[in-house]
Design an enzyme around this catalytic site. Sequence first.
Site, PDB file in Angstrom:
ATOM      1  N   HIS A   1       0.431   4.372  -2.655  1.00  0.00           N
ATOM      2  CA  HIS A   1       0.181   5.738  -2.207  1.00  0.00           C
ATOM      3  C   HIS A   1       1.340   6.670  -2.527  1.00  0.00           C
ATOM      4  O   HIS A   1       1.144   7.876  -2.640  1.00  0.00           O
ATOM      5  CB  HIS A   1      -0.114   5.745  -0.703  1.00  0.00           C
ATOM      6  CG  HIS A   1      -1.490   5.260  -0.371  1.00  0.00           C
ATOM      7  ND1 HIS A   1      -2.212   5.717   0.713  1.00  0.00           N
ATOM      8  CD2 HIS A   1      -2.297   4.366  -0.995  1.00  0.00           C
ATOM      9  CE1 HIS A   1      -3.391   5.124   0.737  1.00  0.00           C
ATOM     10  NE2 HIS A   1      -3.461   4.288  -0.282  1.00  0.00           N
TER      11      HIS A   1
ATOM     12  N   ARG B   1       0.831  -1.214   0.000  1.00  0.00           N
ATOM     13  CA  ARG B   1       0.000   0.000   0.000  1.00  0.00           C
ATOM     14  C   ARG B   1       0.864   1.261   0.000  1.00  0.00           C
ATOM     15  O   ARG B   1       0.517   2.265  -0.636  1.00  0.00           O
ATOM     16  CB  ARG B   1      -0.916  -0.017   1.235  1.00  0.00           C
ATOM     17  CG  ARG B   1      -1.950   1.095   1.275  1.00  0.00           C
ATOM     18  CD  ARG B   1      -3.013   0.771   2.306  1.00  0.00           C
ATOM     19  NE  ARG B   1      -4.034   1.792   2.365  1.00  0.00           N
ATOM     20  CZ  ARG B   1      -4.128   2.698   3.331  1.00  0.00           C
ATOM     21  NH1 ARG B   1      -3.243   2.699   4.322  1.00  0.00           N
ATOM     22  NH2 ARG B   1      -5.096   3.586   3.331  1.00  0.00           N
TER      23      ARG B   1
ATOM     24  N   HIS C   1      -6.145  -6.062  -2.920  1.00  0.00           N
ATOM     25  CA  HIS C   1      -7.005  -6.157  -1.736  1.00  0.00           C
ATOM     26  C   HIS C   1      -7.367  -7.595  -1.400  1.00  0.00           C
ATOM     27  O   HIS C   1      -8.196  -7.829  -0.523  1.00  0.00           O
ATOM     28  CB  HIS C   1      -8.268  -5.318  -1.933  1.00  0.00           C
ATOM     29  CG  HIS C   1      -8.038  -3.852  -1.771  1.00  0.00           C
ATOM     30  ND1 HIS C   1      -9.038  -2.910  -1.906  1.00  0.00           N
ATOM     31  CD2 HIS C   1      -6.911  -3.151  -1.480  1.00  0.00           C
ATOM     32  CE1 HIS C   1      -8.530  -1.700  -1.711  1.00  0.00           C
ATOM     33  NE2 HIS C   1      -7.245  -1.830  -1.452  1.00  0.00           N
TER      34      HIS C   1
END
Length: 335
Positions: A75, A71, A202
């Site tokens: 980001h 993640r 995910h």
Amino acid sequence: MATTRTFLVLFSLACSLTLCICDDESNYGGGEGNLFPGFYRSSCPRAEEIVRSVVAQAVAKESRMAASLMRLHFHDCFVQGCDGSLLLDSSGSIVTEKGSNPNSNSARGFDVVDQIKAALENECPGTVSCADLLTLAARDSSVLTGGPSWMVPLGRRDSRSASLSGSNNNIPAPNNTFNTILSTFTNQGLDLTDLVALSGSHTIGFSRCTSFRQRLYNQSGNGSPDITLEQSYATNLRQRCPPSGGDQNLSELDINSAGKFDNSYFKNLIENMGLLNSDQVFSSNEESSELVKTYAEDQEEFFEQFAESMIKMGNLSPLTGSSGEIRKNCRKINS
């Protein structure tokens, strides 16, 4: 302890076999922005081994860390490109991206990044960028949890700035509509296929109650839940996520195999059991729903596309050549 050591040895051997297939620019065919897998072949030949070792130890200690490190890479790349800007703490004129809405009380794994960087600096000072470190850690996180591997083009340099506004505006939110999410990706040069494939990350990790509470109690602002959410699943989620309080309570993004990188995430979407609204919306669009069905039926195809899309995302606006710097500490620019 013996089990952990055996796990690390086997992982290292598996990765070395995978990654030796192609490690220089001539074999790879070059990379966007002068990035190529063998960038550190002479300057820091053990760079990938070092990153892999630290990530493996971190994930063995806490399996959730694989999703957290992946993640961080997402980001980072969606703000100013893949330049390590997310890793900077506030200092002087720099306002950290860690305080943005998508990252505050959510982004984690910075201590593992510090450990990787310290090990790299000990081996070959001032050589491997924090941006490349993050990209490698994301790939290794996939492999560690049973997902695909890929050759990581390297040679990124680190930014000397951060963008709090970019972090607030460029990263999709859990309750975004399909069109909003797609626009966020296309603005980065990523297409619908990349969007759906990358959402498959995910299949590992967890999300906080505050990110999906709206679906349980007030989806459309009228005090009613999201009727598309499978009812027994919704009941289970309400036990973990009350109408108020418990913002940090965690639920699996993939209820069937949160610690294993597989195609179960897409099977969940077909059953209306996607945790986040920003996941479930892929079932409401004709084109994206076809991709969801394809990946749900064919894990190998999902893995191949995920690897391809991760390479594509990792090539977003890299700093190369004399641009940026190679930070000694990922949390601050060089003085």
